[in-house]
Enzyme design. Structure first.
Site, short mmCIF file in Angstrom:
data_model
loop_
_atom_site.label_atom_id
_atom_site.label_comp_id
_atom_site.label_asym_id
_atom_site.label_seq_id
_atom_site.Cartn_x
_atom_site.Cartn_y
_atom_site.Cartn_z
N GLN A 4 22.46 -50.75 11.18
CA GLN A 4 23.51 -51.54 11.81
C GLN A 4 24.12 -50.77 12.96
OE1 GLN A 4 27.93 -52.68 10.57
NE2 GLN A 4 26.50 -54.02 9.50
N SER A 26 31.07 -55.43 13.24
CA SER A 26 29.61 -55.39 13.14
C SER A 26 29.01 -56.12 14.34
CB SER A 26 29.14 -56.06 11.84
OG SER A 26 29.68 -55.41 10.71
N ASP A 30 26.66 -54.75 3.80
CA ASP A 30 27.56 -54.70 4.96
C ASP A 30 28.87 -53.98 4.65
OD1 ASP A 30 28.02 -55.29 7.69
OD2 ASP A 30 29.32 -56.96 7.14
#
Length: 288
Positions: A279, A229, A205
């Site tokens: 993502q 995110s 991430d």
């Protein structure tokens, strides 16, 4: 948090009952909980409810609310299915009875089958040729913008060495790609597959939205854009270890409607593909 031992301790949740676990948070420089931490802790919870001979092969998740660094996070695991080859789990993360994150994860027993993989780029600079974030602060700290210097100076359990280095004093539009070598800090203990997956998820991430910013880097940056995110998915393939540098390779096929999509792969230094990720993130220009 400055080494692997401290990261492992952060990801190892307290057990409240057979399907409920609790964890604390450590900042990586922002005022809210790092998404990679919630992802990895949720995987820790899910792994503790599946048979020992099954291993994570995919996860799909959504970030619903910003996490509060000062409050514990409770992870509730639901056993959705236990089949002959696969086990599926749903994990709900909450604070003060408010759901902040949901995860679906699938675990598979080891099986033999066909094999192929995409190839890692062969002309990239090696980690020994590059500066880490810490090196950049040491070398350019006097001229770096305060916000960037502050972020790069945060103590982390991971070293990052970007291949494509941006000059924050001369922003420009670049290709929608990002390559970053990474390596754990400190003594690296023997790890089982579950712990490797948790740590790799945590690291995945970091740096994701950089590739989506690059094509508009002259005009937009993290400084003038609200980012978050929105979702995160991963697929795990081959075994690996953290004793050498690994490569995070990302590309962004699209930014539109205040959202940016990034996808990519994670390789060992030798070019073995160990995981893929995707993502979508919020990229909302701040109107001043």
């Amino acid at each position: 948090m400055n080494n692997t031992k401290e990261l492992i301790a952060l990801l190892n949740l307290d057990k409240l009952d057979n399907h409920t676990f609790s964890g604390t948070s450590v900042t990586i420089g922002s005022a809210i909980v790092f998404g990679g931490q919630v992802l990895a802790q949720a995987i820790n919870a899910a792994y503790r409810t599946v048979p020992e001979n099954r291993f994570l092969h995919s996860l799909h998740s959504y970030f619903l609310e910003a996490g509060d660094l000062t409050l514990p996070i409770q992870y509730k695991v639901d056993e959705m299915r236990n089949g002959g080859s696969f086990s599926t789990r749903r994990v709900t993360a909450s604070q003060n009875q408010k759901t902040i994150f949901i995860l679906a994860a699938s675990f598979h027993k080891k099986e033999k089958g066909f094999e192929h993989q995409t190839q890692m780029e062969s002309n990239l600079k090696q980690p020994e040729e590059l500066l880490s974030w810490v090196d950049m602060v040491d070398k350019f700290g006097a001229v770096l913008p305060k916000s960037i210097k502050s972020f790069l100076s945060i103590k982390r359990p991971v070293d990052f060495k970007p291949v494509e280095v941006k000059n924050p004093l001369k922003p420009e539009n670049k290709k929608p790609i990002e390559h970053i070598w990474f390596k754990l800090k400190g003594e690296i203990p023997e790890m089982d597959t579950a712990l490797k997956h948790q740590i790799l998820t945590y690291i995945s991430d970091y740096n994701v939205l950089n590739a989506a910013f690059n094509p508009n880097g002259k005009e937009y940056s993290f400084a003038n854009t609200m980012t978050a995110s929105l979702d995160h998915s991963m697929w795990f393939f081959r075994d690996f270890d953290f004793n050498d540098w690994m490569l995070f390779s990302a590309e962004s096929p699209n930014t539109f409607g205040a959202r940016g999509l990034v996808k990519g792969n994670i390789f060992t230094r030798e070019g073995k593909l160990v995981a893929s990720f995707s993502q979508e993130g919020l990229m909302r220009p701040i109107n001043k």
